[in-house]
Design a protein around this motif. Structure first.
Motif, PDB file in Angstrom:
ATOM      1  N   CYS C  39       0.825  -1.211   0.000  1.00 19.81           N
ATOM      2  CA  CYS C  39       0.000   0.000   0.000  1.00 19.81           C
ATOM      3  C   CYS C  39       0.856   1.256   0.000  1.00 19.81           C
ATOM      4  CB  CYS C  39      -0.927   0.021   1.204  1.00 19.81           C
ATOM      5  SG  CYS C  39      -2.299  -1.115   1.045  1.00 19.81           S
ATOM      6  N   ILE C  40       1.933   1.258   0.803  1.00 24.46           N
ATOM      7  CA  ILE C  40       2.744   2.471   0.883  1.00 24.46           C
ATOM      8  C   ILE C  40       3.427   2.719  -0.464  1.00 24.46           C
ATOM      9  CG2 ILE C  40       4.775   3.502   1.962  1.00 24.46           C
ATOM     10  CD1 ILE C  40       3.899   2.159   4.586  1.00 24.46           C
ATOM     11  N   VAL C  41       3.956   1.646  -1.083  1.00 28.15           N
ATOM     12  CA  VAL C  41       4.605   1.827  -2.391  1.00 28.15           C
ATOM     13  C   VAL C  41       3.600   2.303  -3.430  1.00 28.15           C
ATOM     14  CG1 VAL C  41       5.695   0.590  -4.305  1.00 28.15           C
ATOM     15  CG2 VAL C  41       6.469   0.199  -1.961  1.00 28.15           C
ATOM     16  N   ALA C  42       2.416   1.664  -3.446  1.00 28.14           N
ATOM     17  CA  ALA C  42       1.395   2.053  -4.425  1.00 28.14           C
ATOM     18  C   ALA C  42       0.969   3.498  -4.217  1.00 28.14           C
ATOM     19  CB  ALA C  42       0.190   1.121  -4.308  1.00 28.14           C
ATOM     20  N   ALA C  43       0.785   3.876  -2.952  1.00 27.05           N
ATOM     21  CA  ALA C  43       0.354   5.238  -2.667  1.00 27.05           C
ATOM     22  C   ALA C  43       1.415   6.239  -3.096  1.00 27.05           C
ATOM     23  CB  ALA C  43       0.056   5.378  -1.170  1.00 27.05           C
ATOM     24  N   LEU C  44       2.684   5.897  -2.875  1.00 28.22           N
ATOM     25  CA  LEU C  44       3.763   6.812  -3.264  1.00 28.22           C
ATOM     26  C   LEU C  44       3.812   6.958  -4.783  1.00 28.22           C
ATOM     27  CD1 LEU C  44       6.667   5.928  -0.802  1.00 28.22           C
ATOM     28  CD2 LEU C  44       5.286   8.012  -0.883  1.00 28.22           C
ATOM     29  N   VAL C  45       3.693   5.825  -5.498  1.00 28.55           N
ATOM     30  CA  VAL C  45       3.737   5.888  -6.964  1.00 28.55           C
ATOM     31  C   VAL C  45       2.582   6.739  -7.488  1.00 28.55           C
ATOM     32  CG1 VAL C  45       3.464   4.518  -9.068  1.00 28.55           C
ATOM     33  CG2 VAL C  45       4.954   3.713  -7.218  1.00 28.55           C
ATOM     34  N   LEU C  46       1.385   6.419  -6.970  1.00 30.05           N
ATOM     35  CA  LEU C  46       0.215   7.179  -7.417  1.00 30.05           C
ATOM     36  C   LEU C  46       0.352   8.649  -7.051  1.00 30.05           C
ATOM     37  CD1 LEU C  46      -2.939   5.005  -6.567  1.00 30.05           C
ATOM     38  CD2 LEU C  46      -2.153   5.757  -8.803  1.00 30.05           C
ATOM     39  N   VAL C  66       1.724  12.087   2.558  1.00 29.79           N
ATOM     40  CA  VAL C  66       2.357  11.590   3.778  1.00 29.79           C
ATOM     41  C   VAL C  66       1.809  12.338   4.988  1.00 29.79           C
ATOM     42  CG1 VAL C  66       4.526  11.289   5.014  1.00 29.79           C
ATOM     43  CG2 VAL C  66       4.437  10.968   2.536  1.00 29.79           C
ATOM     44  N   HIS C  67       1.688  13.647   4.847  1.00 26.69           N
ATOM     45  CA  HIS C  67       1.328  14.497   5.984  1.00 26.69           C
ATOM     46  C   HIS C  67      -0.049  14.140   6.560  1.00 26.69           C
ATOM     47  CE1 HIS C  67       0.987  18.133   8.410  1.00 26.69           C
ATOM     48  NE2 HIS C  67      -0.205  18.334   7.858  1.00 26.69           N
ATOM     49  N   VAL C  68      -1.032  14.062   5.702  1.00 27.26           N
ATOM     50  CA  VAL C  68      -2.394  13.843   6.206  1.00 27.26           C
ATOM     51  C   VAL C  68      -2.552  12.460   6.842  1.00 27.26           C
ATOM     52  CG1 VAL C  68      -4.821  13.705   5.537  1.00 27.26           C
ATOM     53  CG2 VAL C  68      -3.387  15.545   4.661  1.00 27.26           C
ATOM     54  N   PRO C  69      -2.116  11.383   6.161  1.00 29.71           N
ATOM     55  CA  PRO C  69      -2.234  10.076   6.842  1.00 29.71           C
ATOM     56  C   PRO C  69      -1.433  10.014   8.140  1.00 29.71           C
ATOM     57  CG  PRO C  69      -1.886   9.758   4.506  1.00 29.71           C
ATOM     58  CD  PRO C  69      -1.671  11.207   4.771  1.00 29.71           C
ATOM     59  N   ALA C  70      -0.266  10.660   8.188  1.00 23.79           N
ATOM     60  CA  ALA C  70       0.536  10.621   9.419  1.00 23.79           C
ATOM     61  C   ALA C  70      -0.204  11.330  10.547  1.00 23.79           C
ATOM     62  CB  ALA C  70       1.901  11.262   9.180  1.00 23.79           C
ATOM     63  N   LEU C 214      -4.982   4.742   0.221  1.00 27.75           N
ATOM     64  CA  LEU C 214      -3.973   3.681   0.190  1.00 27.75           C
ATOM     65  C   LEU C 214      -2.917   3.914   1.263  1.00 27.75           C
ATOM     66  CD1 LEU C 214      -3.311   2.902  -3.575  1.00 27.75           C
ATOM     67  CD2 LEU C 214      -3.984   1.283  -1.785  1.00 27.75           C
ATOM     68  N   MET C 215      -2.510   5.181   1.398  1.00 29.72           N
ATOM     69  CA  MET C 215      -1.464   5.500   2.380  1.00 29.72           C
ATOM     70  C   MET C 215      -1.975   5.256   3.793  1.00 29.72           C
ATOM     71  SD  MET C 215       1.636   6.278   2.396  1.00 29.72           S
ATOM     72  CE  MET C 215       2.561   7.457   1.448  1.00 29.72           C
ATOM     73  N   VAL C 216      -3.253   5.608   4.043  1.00 33.12           N
ATOM     74  CA  VAL C 216      -3.812   5.371   5.374  1.00 33.12           C
ATOM     75  C   VAL C 216      -3.805   3.870   5.681  1.00 33.12           C
ATOM     76  CG1 VAL C 216      -5.907   5.469   6.764  1.00 33.12           C
ATOM     77  CG2 VAL C 216      -5.193   7.466   5.463  1.00 33.12           C
ATOM     78  N   VAL C 217      -4.270   3.080   4.703  1.00 30.65           N
ATOM     79  CA  VAL C 217      -4.285   1.625   4.913  1.00 30.65           C
ATOM     80  C   VAL C 217      -2.862   1.114   5.123  1.00 30.65           C
ATOM     81  CG1 VAL C 217      -4.823  -0.600   3.856  1.00 30.65           C
ATOM     82  CG2 VAL C 217      -6.414   1.314   3.617  1.00 30.65           C
ATOM     83  N   GLY C 218      -1.929   1.627   4.320  1.00 29.74           N
ATOM     84  CA  GLY C 218      -0.538   1.208   4.451  1.00 29.74           C
ATOM     85  C   GLY C 218       0.029   1.553   5.814  1.00 29.74           C
ATOM     86  N   PHE C 219      -0.287   2.757   6.289  1.00 31.05           N
ATOM     87  CA  PHE C 219       0.219   3.179   7.599  1.00 31.05           C
ATOM     88  C   PHE C 219      -0.376   2.325   8.711  1.00 31.05           C
ATOM     89  CE2 PHE C 219       1.740   7.843   6.862  1.00 31.05           C
ATOM     90  CZ  PHE C 219       2.813   7.348   6.164  1.00 31.05           C
ATOM     91  N   ILE C 220      -1.679   2.017   8.594  1.00 34.02           N
ATOM     92  CA  ILE C 220      -2.302   1.190   9.636  1.00 34.02           C
ATOM     93  C   ILE C 220      -1.637  -0.186   9.673  1.00 34.02           C
ATOM     94  CG2 ILE C 220      -4.431  -0.007  10.310  1.00 34.02           C
ATOM     95  CD1 ILE C 220      -5.971   2.427   9.310  1.00 34.02           C
ATOM     96  N   ALA C 221      -1.412  -0.750   8.473  1.00 34.01           N
ATOM     97  CA  ALA C 221      -0.765  -2.064   8.413  1.00 34.01           C
ATOM     98  C   ALA C 221       0.659  -1.976   8.962  1.00 34.01           C
ATOM     99  CB  ALA C 221      -0.758  -2.581   6.979  1.00 34.01           C
TER     100      ALA C 221
END
Lengths: 231, 222, 250
Positions: C39-46, C66-70, C214-221
């Protein structure tokens, strides 16, 4: 042991300090006028047991009861019924002997302390002396007058005779005898010889928890299905 | 219970009265800290006038915080707390009595010193009355919130430094609304809303903090 | 021996073998780790390559992925700590205490990331590294709360006491966070009247939602994965303590 209806009783009390098990299976039953002496080496849990009986520490197992009712049901009523004398003297440098007594009476809910109790421990000449000028033995005697300042059925004493000279120790014994003659109960943890005629004795060394019990974790794992407790 | 409550406050006041200059350390710190600001930012009166409410309140906050360690530590170390805990007074009320005594010993002297310091900082006269009211409502809240920090660090070796870390973030709302009230009065924006919020905060602290502090003290007494 | 101790009524859960939890953790760990990385890679690419640049902010706005999900994680983890603390305080459940303790440094890191990214974002936008914006100031106070929690937890020699003390602090903090947030917003409107909040998000393009989620899901995981690692090591440390205590207890 008829601990169901005794005036003050402990049933299979166990203690864990932090993660360290201290003792278990301590039981006794006291009727008015009874005494109990706790003995045992350092670390065997004499002080911890006294603190459990005072209500500071929750027993990890078992229960302590007044007339069959768990003391945690009415902690304030329990407080009113007991005096606790621990290792600390609670003597303030800036307060006089008389002021200490007045304060200790006040926190027990009494307007004033009994005036002539200072004589019981030979402190009457020191009434107006601030705590900072008292010797260790005098401080000890001062904190023991707390027992007489306000009435309480149960005295919990943890090494009460430390720093007392022979004469003062005899006074303490006389206090204990008078207290029990009046229907009071006393539990004393001590290394020293304090005369408590007719008192039961509990040797805490017999209630320790062995290393095997501590390692129950690995023993259980070896036995197959581990013990999850509340996990 | 009433006897125990006032006996406790009376003893704390008596101890403070006999403590000599030691009991005045808090207010002396307050005075010194405030007087450092003109040295730090310059003596220009317009600037001092502008920052006066904030400076006074930040320093009052720090002064209160510095005195928190004494609230329970001495009684814990000499065993008095055990005796107090074994009285008829529930620990929640013990906390209330200790916080009240703490406010009488530290908050009240701050209130007496504050208007004098406000004059030194050239604060405009419209703000004086509200400054006093904000201190009257705000400093007891600081003592109450501080009781939680003091109770949580009782008996810890590095308790003193730790208290500031625990308590200062919780002090932020009091600071904001108190300074907001004084500035509101000075700039004619109105102070009522801020003062009402401060009063509400005091009531909430009265109702809630004794539970947290008493739970922490129970743990310390184990 | 253990059964006999249980008869005596000792709450054995303290020494209980948390094998069931460890087994469960071992099973899900690879999955959360994979989800986190994917998820983090996909979110970064997108977010960095696919989504179009903002017409006002250009490419700089991309830092919000990055800022908002963090920021969201920072708040969510504090809520988790408060809930776990309540559970640990009420039921004395050791796992709840460990979850609260192990979550705190992760939450503090997310708070720090939120602050740093917010500050980095400010420079190209308004030419300053730090603005006392209401949202970012609240985050700063949240970081202080985290630091206090971590410091208190580690100040006690006895981890049980540390857990209970910091549980009280976490609950007091949880009650205070809305008040702090409200007061900081209030303070901000008082001191910056008529200026629009500087961190007004660029108008949300539909294509931005995917990388954000995607980033939120990635961060939670990621949080779960790190939490599992930390819990494992805490449990191991606790076991070592028990063995040591058994040695001393002879």
């Amino acid at each position: 042991m008829n601990d169901g209806t005794a005036r003050f009783a402990a049933r299979e009390v166990a203690c864990i300090r932090g993660e360290r098990p201290v003792f278990r299976d301590v039981s006794f039953a006291l009727e008015p006028g009874a005494g109990l002496i706790l003995r045992g080496p350092n670390g065997s849990g004499k002080s911890s047991l006294i603190r459990i009986l005072a209500g500071f520490l929750k027993p990890a197992g078992g229960m302590v009861a007044w007339g069959g009712e768990n003391m945690t049901v009415a902690p304030e009523a329990h407080n009113a019924r007991c005096h606790y004398v621990g290792h600390l003297e609670a003597v303030k440098a800036a307060l006089t002997v008389a002021e200490h007594l007045a304060f200790w009476a006040a926190v027990k809910g009494f307007a004033k302390a009994d005036d002539n109790i200072l004589a019981a421990l030979d402190l009457e000449d020191l009434a107006e002396v601030p705590g900072r000028f008292l010797s260790a033995g005098q401080k000890r005697r001062l904190t023991l007058t707390r027992l007489l300042a306000t009435p309480a059925e149960l005295w919990l004493l943890d090494e009460p005779s430390v720093t007392l000279d022979g004469q003062s120790a005899a006074r303490l014994e006389a206090m204990l005898a008078a207290h029990r003659a009046g229907g009071g109960m006393a539990i004393v943890a001590t290394h020293a010889e304090i005369a408590l005629p007719g008192a039961e004795t509990i040797d805490m060394a017999n209630h320790g928890i062995s290393a095997a019990a501590l390692l129950g974790e690995s023993a259980d794992a070896a036995a197959g299905e581990p013990d999850y407790g509340t996990w | 219970m009433v006897t125990a409550f006032f006996g406790l406050i009376g003893r704390d006041l008596r101890l403070a009265a006999r403590g000599g200059i030691g009991s005045l350390v808090t207010v002396v710190f307050f005075v010194i800290a405030v007087s450092l600001f003109p040295l730090g930012v310059g003596p220009e009166s317009a600037l001092l006038e502008r920052i006066a409410p904030g400076v006074l309140w930040v320093c009052a906050l720090l002064a209160t915080m510095l005195s928190l360690g004494r609230m329970f530590d001495e009684d814990f170390e000499d065993g008095s707390l055990e005796i107090i805990a074994l009285g008829p007074l529930p620990l929640e009320l013990v906390v209330l009595a200790k916080a009240l005594a703490h406010w009488l010993i530290t908050g009240l002297p701050l209130m007496i010193a504050a208007p004098v310091l406000a004059v030194l900082l050239n604060m405009s006269t419209e703000g004086f009355a509200v400054l006093m009211i904000s201190l009257l409502l705000g400093t007891p809240t600081l003592s109450l919130i501080g009781s939680v920090g003091a109770a949580l660090t009782v008996g810890l070796r590095r308790g003193g430094v730790l208290i500031s870390l625990l308590v200062l973030p919780l002090y932020v709302p009091v600071l904001i609304f108190a300074v907001g009230a004084v500035e509101g009065a000075i700039f004619g924006l109105g102070e009522q809303a801020n003062l009402l919020i401060l009063a509400g905060g005091l009531l909430a602290a009265l109702a809630l903090t004794p539970w947290a502090s008493a739970a922490a003290l129970r743990m310390a007494l184990e | 021996m253990a059964t006999k101790t249980k008869k005596a009524g000792i709450g054995l859960h303290f020494f209980a073998n948390p094998a069931r939890f460890l087994r469960f953790a071992r099973k899900i760990f690879p999955w959360v780790a994979i989800v986190a990385v994917a998820c983090i890679v996909a979110a970064l690419v997108l977010g960095l390559a696919v989504v179009p640049a903002d017409y006002r902010q250009g490419d700089a706005y991309r830092i919000i992925f990055v800022h908002v999900p963090a920021s969201y994680m920072a708040l969510m983890i504090y809520v988790i700590i408060a809930l776990a603390s309540a559970a640990g305080f009420i039921w004395r459940h050791p796992l709840a205490d460990l979850i609260a303790k192990s979550s705190a440094p992760i939450g503090a890191c997310f708070t720090f990331i939120s602050l740093v990214t917010g500050s980095l974002w400010g420079e190209p936008m308004w030419g300053t590294w730090w603005v006392w914006d209401a949202r970012i100031t609240s985050m700063l106070v949240l970081l202080f709360l985290y630091l206090g929690y971590i410091a208190l937890n580690s100040a006690y020699d006895d981890p049980t006491k540390g857990a209970r003390a910091s549980a009280i602090l976490a609950l007091v903090g949880a009650v205070n966070i809305p008040i702090i947030k409200f007061s900081v917003d209030w303070w901000n409107t008082l001191h910056q009247p008529a200026t629009i909040s500087k961190f007004d998000r660029p108008s949300m393009d539909a294509s931005m939602i995917a990388p954000l989620l995607l980033m939120v899901v990635g961060f939670i995981a990621y949080y779960l994965a790190v939490l599992i690692i930390r819990l494992r090591s805490e449990i191991a440390a606790r076991r070592i303590r028990n063995l040591r205590l058994a040695q001393v207890g002879g």
